[in-house]
Design a protein around this motif. Structure first.
Motif, PDB file in Angstrom:
ATOM      1  N   ASN A   1      -0.711   7.685  -4.006  1.00 56.02           N
ATOM      2  CA  ASN A   1      -1.392   6.878  -2.996  1.00 56.02           C
ATOM      3  C   ASN A   1      -0.551   6.763  -1.727  1.00 56.02           C
ATOM      4  O   ASN A   1       0.684   6.778  -1.784  1.00 56.02           O
ATOM      5  N   GLN A   2      -1.224   6.620  -0.585  1.00 62.39           N
ATOM      6  CA  GLN A   2      -0.577   6.482   0.713  1.00 62.39           C
ATOM      7  C   GLN A   2      -0.878   5.090   1.276  1.00 62.39           C
ATOM      8  O   GLN A   2      -2.026   4.640   1.275  1.00 62.39           O
ATOM      9  N   TYR A   3       0.174   4.396   1.763  1.00 63.35           N
ATOM     10  CA  TYR A   3       0.015   3.056   2.294  1.00 63.35           C
ATOM     11  C   TYR A   3       0.612   2.989   3.695  1.00 63.35           C
ATOM     12  O   TYR A   3       1.553   3.722   4.014  1.00 63.35           O
ATOM     13  N   ILE A   4       0.092   2.079   4.528  1.00 61.09           N
ATOM     14  CA  ILE A   4       0.637   1.873   5.867  1.00 61.09           C
ATOM     15  C   ILE A   4       0.975   0.400   6.028  1.00 61.09           C
ATOM     16  O   ILE A   4       0.218  -0.485   5.626  1.00 61.09           O
ATOM     17  N   LEU A   5       2.162   0.131   6.602  1.00 59.83           N
ATOM     18  CA  LEU A   5       2.660  -1.233   6.754  1.00 59.83           C
ATOM     19  C   LEU A   5       1.986  -1.904   7.948  1.00 59.83           C
ATOM     20  O   LEU A   5       2.093  -1.427   9.085  1.00 59.83           O
ATOM     21  N   ILE A   6       1.302  -3.029   7.711  1.00 59.75           N
ATOM     22  CA  ILE A   6       0.594  -3.736   8.787  1.00 59.75           C
ATOM     23  C   ILE A   6       1.187  -5.119   9.056  1.00 59.75           C
ATOM     24  O   ILE A   6       0.807  -5.773  10.022  1.00 59.75           O
ATOM     25  N   ASP A   7       2.123  -5.571   8.222  1.00 59.42           N
ATOM     26  CA  ASP A   7       2.739  -6.891   8.415  1.00 59.42           C
ATOM     27  C   ASP A   7       4.158  -6.826   7.865  1.00 59.42           C
ATOM     28  O   ASP A   7       4.353  -6.688   6.655  1.00 59.42           O
ATOM     29  N   ASN A   8       5.167  -6.930   8.754  1.00 64.71           N
ATOM     30  CA  ASN A   8       6.558  -6.839   8.293  1.00 64.71           C
ATOM     31  C   ASN A   8       7.295  -8.166   8.357  1.00 64.71           C
ATOM     32  O   ASN A   8       8.526  -8.205   8.370  1.00 64.71           O
ATOM     33  N   THR A   9       6.538  -9.259   8.414  1.00 64.33           N
ATOM     34  CA  THR A   9       7.188 -10.567   8.386  1.00 64.33           C
ATOM     35  C   THR A   9       7.666 -10.897   6.983  1.00 64.33           C
ATOM     36  O   THR A   9       7.021 -10.582   5.987  1.00 64.33           O
ATOM     37  N   GLU A  10       8.828 -11.523   6.913  1.00 57.83           N
ATOM     38  CA  GLU A  10       9.415 -11.985   5.646  1.00 57.83           C
ATOM     39  C   GLU A  10       9.626 -10.861   4.647  1.00 57.83           C
ATOM     40  O   GLU A  10       9.490 -11.052   3.437  1.00 57.83           O
ATOM     41  N   ILE A  11       9.962  -9.671   5.135  1.00 56.11           N
ATOM     42  CA  ILE A  11      10.324  -8.578   4.225  1.00 56.11           C
ATOM     43  C   ILE A  11      11.646  -7.986   4.693  1.00 56.11           C
ATOM     44  O   ILE A  11      12.037  -8.118   5.870  1.00 56.11           O
TER      45      ILE A  11
ATOM     46  N   LEU B   1      11.908  -0.337  -0.102  1.00 61.07           N
ATOM     47  CA  LEU B   1      11.337   0.377   1.039  1.00 61.07           C
ATOM     48  C   LEU B   1      12.378   1.145   1.839  1.00 61.07           C
ATOM     49  O   LEU B   1      12.206   2.312   2.178  1.00 61.07           O
ATOM     50  N   GLY B   2      13.471   0.460   2.226  1.00 56.91           N
ATOM     51  CA  GLY B   2      14.480   1.085   3.077  1.00 56.91           C
ATOM     52  C   GLY B   2      14.142   0.991   4.556  1.00 56.91           C
ATOM     53  O   GLY B   2      15.029   0.979   5.406  1.00 56.91           O
ATOM     54  N   VAL B   3      12.864   0.917   4.907  1.00 59.84           N
ATOM     55  CA  VAL B   3      12.411   0.848   6.299  1.00 59.84           C
ATOM     56  C   VAL B   3      11.351  -0.242   6.398  1.00 59.84           C
ATOM     57  O   VAL B   3      10.501  -0.369   5.524  1.00 59.84           O
ATOM     58  N   THR B   4      11.413  -1.047   7.497  1.00 56.83           N
ATOM     59  CA  THR B   4      10.476  -2.165   7.625  1.00 56.83           C
ATOM     60  C   THR B   4       9.702  -2.137   8.934  1.00 56.83           C
ATOM     61  O   THR B   4       9.112  -3.148   9.333  1.00 56.83           O
ATOM     62  N   ALA B   5       9.687  -1.023   9.633  1.00 52.12           N
ATOM     63  CA  ALA B   5       8.996  -0.948  10.922  1.00 52.12           C
ATOM     64  C   ALA B   5       7.488  -0.929  10.731  1.00 52.12           C
ATOM     65  O   ALA B   5       6.973  -0.255   9.843  1.00 52.12           O
ATOM     66  N   LEU B   6       6.787  -1.672  11.581  1.00 51.05           N
ATOM     67  CA  LEU B   6       5.329  -1.663  11.541  1.00 51.05           C
ATOM     68  C   LEU B   6       4.796  -0.250  11.743  1.00 51.05           C
ATOM     69  O   LEU B   6       5.313   0.503  12.565  1.00 51.05           O
ATOM     70  N   GLY B   7       3.765   0.101  11.002  1.00 53.00           N
ATOM     71  CA  GLY B   7       3.181   1.434  11.127  1.00 53.00           C
ATOM     72  C   GLY B   7       3.802   2.462  10.217  1.00 53.00           C
ATOM     73  O   GLY B   7       3.294   3.581  10.103  1.00 53.00           O
ATOM     74  N   THR B   8       4.900   2.114   9.530  1.00 60.58           N
ATOM     75  CA  THR B   8       5.513   3.057   8.601  1.00 60.58           C
ATOM     76  C   THR B   8       4.551   3.348   7.452  1.00 60.58           C
ATOM     77  O   THR B   8       3.908   2.451   6.930  1.00 60.58           O
ATOM     78  N   GLN B   9       4.471   4.621   7.083  1.00 60.68           N
ATOM     79  CA  GLN B   9       3.606   5.021   5.972  1.00 60.68           C
ATOM     80  C   GLN B   9       4.455   5.354   4.757  1.00 60.68           C
ATOM     81  O   GLN B   9       5.476   6.035   4.876  1.00 60.68           O
ATOM     82  N   PHE B  10       4.041   4.847   3.616  1.00 61.51           N
ATOM     83  CA  PHE B  10       4.748   5.067   2.360  1.00 61.51           C
ATOM     84  C   PHE B  10       3.852   5.849   1.413  1.00 61.51           C
ATOM     85  O   PHE B  10       2.722   5.437   1.143  1.00 61.51           O
ATOM     86  N   PHE B  11       4.349   6.986   0.928  1.00 57.36           N
ATOM     87  CA  PHE B  11       3.631   7.732  -0.103  1.00 57.36           C
ATOM     88  C   PHE B  11       4.318   7.485  -1.433  1.00 57.36           C
ATOM     89  O   PHE B  11       5.522   7.703  -1.577  1.00 57.36           O
ATOM     90  N   CYS B  12       3.554   7.006  -2.432  1.00 57.79           N
ATOM     91  CA  CYS B  12       4.094   6.713  -3.755  1.00 57.79           C
ATOM     92  C   CYS B  12       3.796   7.880  -4.696  1.00 57.79           C
ATOM     93  O   CYS B  12       2.632   8.180  -4.978  1.00 57.79           O
ATOM     94  N   SER B  13       4.839   8.536  -5.180  1.00 59.44           N
ATOM     95  CA  SER B  13       4.670   9.723  -6.027  1.00 59.44           C
ATOM     96  C   SER B  13       4.038   9.383  -7.373  1.00 59.44           C
ATOM     97  O   SER B  13       3.318  10.206  -7.944  1.00 59.44           O
ATOM     98  N   SER B  14       4.287   8.177  -7.888  1.00 61.48           N
ATOM     99  CA  SER B  14       3.810   7.859  -9.235  1.00 61.48           C
ATOM    100  C   SER B  14       2.296   7.692  -9.307  1.00 61.48           C
ATOM    101  O   SER B  14       1.702   7.930 -10.352  1.00 61.48           O
ATOM    102  N   ASN B  15       1.644   7.288  -8.207  1.00 59.24           N
ATOM    103  CA  ASN B  15       0.180   7.134  -8.235  1.00 59.24           C
ATOM    104  C   ASN B  15      -0.532   7.954  -7.163  1.00 59.24           C
ATOM    105  O   ASN B  15      -1.747   7.841  -6.991  1.00 59.24           O
TER     106      ASN B  15
END
Length: 369
Positions: free
Chosen positions: A252-262, A236-250
């Protein structure tokens, strides 16, 4: 067209419009579609259908992505209209002239009183010698949104989002501006500041303004951002809540809702497996049509992590008069009636992630988007 049983052609009036458009850069505006029941071989000198039964507004005119010299023209006959056969289709320009005509397979459009009330999509393909500079439009004020139209709009939106993300997350700018870190060894002196007897230590949360803070705490309070990751296995490189990750391979867009234990080294796949992100990709983006076999009466589960559309088609003469349906999570969301005659019925249903779906009857493979 002598070797083709069903075909479409541009009329002489349509050819004249194309020649004028290529010369003057004018836009060809198509507005209406007519259907009729006459059975004959269409010709380019026609100015009208032989036996008009219904007129409807065009739904879309889209360039074929697989063949740039073809346009796909679509119209929808609503469920309230019916009681006639269709063998001929005409497309008309804004000035009322017949632009193109097609001979199509026999189709009967029933009425509600005849036991089947479904929208019927009429789609024909028109070929041009060279459409590179040709612009054809449909009046947006009369468009009825079909699934294919929505999919095209979502694809355009996706391209706009990617462009904006590329501007916001310019890698070359980051490389030029990123900070440089210095690592100190045990007992190493920094002139005029302090002599360290061990590596600097700190609590997770600082107790005064001058105290060093732990990197995990710094990550946890950083502002959310947008990150592009090439694959699900990328850190990831970033673990802040609310961060959005776009995955080029599929796509798809994801948003981080729980950053515990990562940590910053946690992969996107690990977040998905542990339900620490939600998929916020617009419906249809990145999905492809799949033709697959299912069994009627069996309960299936959508395990894609995204909402999907399932479609089942029932051909003429499949069964005697029978009620058909699709259930999602035990509730009937699509239903119809087949009467064993010439009626063809198509059912659609949207299935949310982890929901179940079941077909009461099936007449061959289904389509999943």
């Amino acid at each position: 067209m002598a070797n083709q049983e069903y075909y479409s052609l541009i009329t002489n009036a349509g050819i004249n419009k194309i020649i004028k458009a290529n010369t003057t850069n004018e836009v060809i505006k198509l507005t209406k579609m007519q259907v009729g029941d006459a059975d004959y071989e269409p010709t380019a000198d026609q100015t009208a259908l032989k036996s008009k039964k219904h007129q409807l507004s065009l739904n879309s005119v889209i360039a074929d992505v697989d063949n740039p010299n073809q346009f796909i023209i679509e119209g929808v006959i609503s469920s309230e209209v019916g009681g006639f056969a269709i063998r001929e289709v005409g497309v008309f320009a804004e000035d009322g002239s017949l632009f193109a005509i097609a001979k199509v397979p026999y189709t009967y459009k029933p009425t509600r009183e005849q036991g089947a009330a479904k929208d019927l999509v009429i789609k024909i393909t028109i070929a041009f010698d060279n459409s590179a500079n040709l612009v054809i439009q449909v009046d947006n004020n009369i468009v009825l949104a079909t699934r294919s139209h929505v999919a095209n709009e979502l694809k355009n939106l996706q391209n706009m989002v990617f462009l904006e993300l590329d501007k916001k997350l310019n890698i070359s700018t980051y490389e030029a501006d990123k900070p440089t870190f210095v690592t100190t060894n045990t007992a190493q002196s920094i002139s005029e500041i302090k002599t360290f007897t061990k590596l600097p230590q700190s609590e997770i949360v600082p107790t005064n303004p001058n105290e060093l803070i732990n990197k995990a705490y710094a990550d946890s309070i950083s502002k959310p951002t947008n990150i592009i990751l090439p694959t699900l296995a990328t850190a990831l490189g970033v673990t802040a809540l609310g961060t959005q990750f776009f995955c080029s391979s599929n796509s798809n867009q994801y948003i981080l809702i729980d950053n515990t234990e990562i940590t910053s080294k946690t992969t996107l796949q690990a977040l998905i497996d542990n339900e620490k992100v939600v998929n916020v990709t617009p419906f249809g983006v990145g999905l492809k049509y799949q033709v697959t076999n299912k069994t009627a009466g069996i309960i299936y589960t959508n395990e894609t992590g995204r909402s999907i559309v399932v479609q089942a088609w029932y051909g003429a003469g499949y069964l005697a008069r029978t009620s058909i349906s699709i259930k999602v999570d035990g509730q009937t969301v699509a239903s119809g009636m087949i009467d064993g005659s010439s009626t063809c019925v198509t059912l659609y249903a949207i299935v949310p992630p982890r929901s179940t779906y079941r077909f009461s009857h099936l007449h061959g493979p289904i389509i999943i988007l």
